[in-house]
Design an enzyme around this catalytic site. Structure first.
Site, PDB file in Angstrom:
ATOM      1  N   TYR A 132     -18.923  83.489 -56.286  1.00 43.76           N
ATOM      2  CA  TYR A 132     -17.272  83.549 -56.497  1.00 43.76           C
ATOM      3  C   TYR A 132     -17.071  84.931 -56.718  1.00 43.76           C
ATOM      4  O   TYR A 132     -17.805  85.636 -57.605  1.00 43.76           O
ATOM      5  CB  TYR A 132     -16.638  82.851 -57.649  1.00 43.76           C
ATOM      6  CG  TYR A 132     -15.289  83.001 -57.823  1.00 43.76           C
ATOM      7  CD1 TYR A 132     -14.358  82.512 -57.000  1.00 43.76           C
ATOM      8  CD2 TYR A 132     -14.775  83.688 -59.075  1.00 43.76           C
ATOM      9  CE1 TYR A 132     -13.062  82.701 -57.003  1.00 43.76           C
ATOM     10  CE2 TYR A 132     -13.486  83.876 -59.092  1.00 43.76           C
ATOM     11  CZ  TYR A 132     -12.662  83.099 -58.261  1.00 43.76           C
ATOM     12  OH  TYR A 132     -11.083  83.561 -58.210  1.00 43.76           O
ATOM     13  N   ASP A 181     -21.970  92.263 -57.422  1.00 44.34           N
ATOM     14  CA  ASP A 181     -21.074  91.567 -58.183  1.00 44.34           C
ATOM     15  C   ASP A 181     -21.864  91.178 -59.655  1.00 44.34           C
ATOM     16  O   ASP A 181     -22.040  90.259 -59.859  1.00 44.34           O
ATOM     17  CB  ASP A 181     -20.450  90.492 -57.551  1.00 44.34           C
ATOM     18  CG  ASP A 181     -19.262  89.940 -58.368  1.00 44.34           C
ATOM     19  OD1 ASP A 181     -19.150  90.322 -59.566  1.00 44.34           O
ATOM     20  OD2 ASP A 181     -18.309  89.172 -57.859  1.00 44.34           O
ATOM     21  N   LYS A 209     -14.880  91.780 -66.974  1.00 43.40           N
ATOM     22  CA  LYS A 209     -15.071  91.038 -68.185  1.00 43.40           C
ATOM     23  C   LYS A 209     -15.439  92.252 -69.289  1.00 43.40           C
ATOM     24  O   LYS A 209     -14.508  92.433 -70.117  1.00 43.40           O
ATOM     25  CB  LYS A 209     -15.982  89.964 -67.856  1.00 43.40           C
ATOM     26  CG  LYS A 209     -15.647  89.087 -66.813  1.00 43.40           C
ATOM     27  CD  LYS A 209     -15.949  87.782 -66.887  1.00 43.40           C
ATOM     28  CE  LYS A 209     -15.931  86.894 -65.522  1.00 43.40           C
ATOM     29  NZ  LYS A 209     -14.748  85.950 -65.372  1.00 43.40           N
TER      30      LYS A 209
HETATM   31  N1  HOZ Z   1     -14.972  83.962 -62.875  1.00 39.23           N
HETATM   32  C1  HOZ Z   1     -14.202  83.244 -63.779  1.00 39.23           C
HETATM   33  C2  HOZ Z   1     -14.657  81.630 -63.845  1.00 39.23           C
HETATM   34  N2  HOZ Z   1     -15.959  81.694 -63.105  1.00 39.23           N
HETATM   35  C3  HOZ Z   1     -12.656  83.356 -63.619  1.00 39.23           C
HETATM   36  C4  HOZ Z   1     -11.742  82.761 -64.607  1.00 39.23           C
HETATM   37  C5  HOZ Z   1     -10.581  82.240 -63.723  1.00 39.23           C
HETATM   38  O1  HOZ Z   1     -10.539  81.881 -62.483  1.00 39.23           O
HETATM   39  O2  HOZ Z   1      -9.531  82.040 -64.495  1.00 39.23           O
END
Ligand code: HOZ
Length: 443
Positions: free
Chosen positions: A154, A249, A277
Site C-alpha cells: 500500500y 516506501d 509516520k
Molecule cells: N498505512 C496505514 C494503514 N496501513 C494508513 C492508515 C489509514 O489508512 O488511515
C-alpha cells in the site's frame, strides 16, 4: 504519572456507540479514513478520547494496551513528555507561517544523517502526497510512464497505487477503486511480492518503458511480510540494468525497524526513499528524498511541480525532531527490539504449544498473526487467512483490554512505552482469546 490500568471485563461502549451514531450523520461512513470503520471485524468502531504511554482510552473511559499506535507514528507511545513540551512551545510561537523555518533544516539534517541515500529532502503532509510526488519525479527523470508495484503493498491513495493494494483496500475487499481513469490504471503493473521472476517478466515485456519499481521493503500493509532471500537486491539490480528507479516506501519501516530504516538492515540503496509516520512524531508529516541531482528536478530547483501550504509545518517539525532525538539515545532500538522479541517469543510458544492454525510474521517491533496454517510470503497467501476468526479474536482481545488493528491485513506496532508487564499481559490475553476462538463450535 502512571497511567491507569485497563478496565476489567465487561466493557461498556455506550458512549462510543452514541458518538459513532452522530458521526455517521456528518462524516462519510462515520470516519475520516476507512481503516477506522471496523469494516472487517464488524460491530461499532470505538471513539477515542485520549492516550497515555502504551494505552488508549475510549469515550466510555475504557483503557486498552494500544498496538495500533496511530498506524505506526507512535514509536514512543502516546503523549511522550518531550514531544508534548515541544509542540506546546511551538504552538505558542506560531503554528504555521507558509514560509521556511529553521526547524525544517534541522529535521532534514537528521533524516539525511540517518539515511545516506538521501541528500535532499522535500517535506509534505501525508504518505500519499510523498509517494505520488516521488512517482511524478521518477516519471519526469526517466521520461517513462509505467510503474511496477507489488500486490498487497500500500502506497497511499493516489490513482497510480489503488489496484491490488493492501491496507484498507485489502480489508474492505476493493481490488481497484472506481474513479481511477483506465488510462492511469493501465500504467501500473502489479506483480507478486517476493517474486523476482515476475519483476523480470514485467521488465522483459516493457523494457525501456518502466519509470520505477515501488516497494515496501518489509511489506506491512497486507500484514507483515518480510522480503525473502535476494528479493530486494534483485529489484535494485533489475532497475539499474533497465534504467528505471527504485522507490522504497519506508513510511512504516523508516526509523521503525532501525534508525536508518529497512534500507540499512538490508544494505540496499534506493533512488528515492519515501518517509512518513515516525518522522512526524504523531503529527502530519511525510517526505521524499534522494540524491541531490535527482531531487533537483523538483520545483523550484527544477520543473516537476509539487507544493503544499502546510508542508514542513512547524508544529509537526518539532514533534518529529523531538521524536528522533529520543530514538538517537543509546540503546533505544536494542531495548525496543528486546521487548518486542519477548512478545514474539511468548506468542510463538502459544502457537507451537497449541498447534494452532496461525502464522506469525515479525520484524523488530512489527508483527502480524495470520489466521492461516500456511506461511505468508505474499498477498495471495495472506488472503488465505480466516478473516472471520480474526474478527472474533480481535473482539476477544479488546474485551481483555488489548487494542489490535481491526483488520487481518495490518501490522501490530510495539512502542517504547510498552512495558514487559504489558507484553506479558498481551500474551496472556492472546492465550485466553485463542481458547475462545478455537473452541469447537464457536465459529
Ligand atoms: N498505512 C496505514 C494503514 N496501513 C494508513 C492508515 C489509514 O489508512 O488511515
Amino acid at each position: 504519572m502512571t497511567p491507569p490500568k485497563p478496565t476489567p471485563l465487561p466493557l461498556s461502549h455506550s458512549l462510543s456507540d452514541a458518538l459513532f451514531h452522530e458521526a455517521q450523520k456528518v462524516l462519510v461512513g462515520g470516519v475520516n479514513s476507512p481503516v477506522r470503520a471496523f469494516g472487517a471485524v464488524g460491530g461499532t468502531p470505538l471513539i477515542f478520547d485520549h492516550g497515555a504511554g502504551a494505552r488508549v482510552f475510549d469515550a466510555d473511559g475504557n483503557g486498552y494496551l494500544d498496538f495500533v499506535g496511530s498506524w505506526g507514528p507512535l514509536i514512543l507511545g502516546h503523549t511522550h513528555p518531550d514531544v508534548v513540551a515541544a509542540v506546546q512551545d511551538q504552538a505558542a510561537r506560531g503554528s504555521s507561517f507558509g514560509m521556511t523555518t529553521e526547524l525544517e533544516i534541522e529535521l532534514a539534517r537528521k533524516i539525511i544523517r540517518a539515511l545516506p541515500t538521501i541528500e535532499n529532502v522535500r517535506f509534505v503532509s501525508s504518505g500519499t502526497e510523498a509517494t505520488m510526488s516521488a512517482l511524478r519525479l521518477a516519471r519526469a527523470a526517466t521520461g517513462r510512464n509505467y510503474v511496477v508495484k507489488f500486490e498487497g503493498c500500500y502506497h497511499g491513495h493516489a490513482d497510480s497505487f489503488l489496484s491490488q493494494a493492501g491496507s484498507g483496500l485489502a480489508t474492505l475487499g476493493i481490488p481497484a477503486s472506481p474513479g481511477v481513469p483506465e488510462a492511469i490504471a493501465a500504467l501500473t503493473l502489479n506483480v507478486p511480492f517476493n517474486n523476482s521472476a515476475a519483476v523480470e517478466e514485467a521488465f522483459a515485456k516493457h523494457s525501456g518503458e518502466i519509470a520505477a519499481v515501488i516497494v515496501e521493503p518489509i511489506a506491512a500493509n497486507m500484514g507483515v511480510v518480510p522480503p525473502e532471500g535476494s528479493f530486494l537486491r534483485d529489484l535494485r539490480e533489475i532497475t539499474l540494468r533497465d534504467g528505471a528507479l527504485l522507490l522504497m516506501d519506508e513510511v512504516i519501516t523508516g526509523f521503525r525497524v532501525a534508525y536508518g530504516g529497512a534500507q540499512s538492515l538490508f544494505s540496499i540503496a534506493p533512488d528515492i526513499t519515501i518517509l512518513g509516520k515516525i518522522i512526524g512524531g504523531g503529527l502530519p508529516v511525510a517526505a521524499y528524498g534522494g540524491r541531490r541531482e535527482l531531487m533537483r528536478n523538483v520545483a523550484p530547483a527544477g520543473k516537476v511541480y509539487q507544493a503544499g501550504t502546510l508542508s514542513g509545518n512547524p508544529l509537526a517539525m518539532r514533534a518529529g525532531i523531538e521524536t528522533l532525538r529520543v530514538l538517537e539515545r543509546p540503546g533505544f532500538y536494542e531495548d525496543l527490539h528486546r521487548k518486542s522479541a519477548r512478545l514474539v517469543q511468548g506468542l510463538d510458544q502459544l502457537l507451537q504449544g497449541g498447534n494452532l492454525p496461525v502464522r506469525m510474521n515479525s520484524v523488530g517491533s512489527l508483527l502480524t498473526l495470520f489466521f492461516t496454517p500456511v506461511p505468508v510470503r505474499d498477498f495471495e497467501s495472506a488472503k488465505h487467512s480466516d478473516t472471520a476468526r480474526f474478527a472474533a479474536f480481535f473482539w476477544e482481545m479488546l474485551k481483555r483490554g488489548v487494542f489490535l488493528p481491526p483488520s487481518q491485513y495490518e501490522a501490530w506496532f510495539v512502542s517504547a512505552a510498552h512495558t514487559v508487564e504489558d507484553l506479558d499481559q498481551t500474551v496472556q490475553a492472546c492465550r485466553d482469546s485463542f481458547e475462545v476462538v478455537f473452541r469447537e463450535g464457536v465459529m
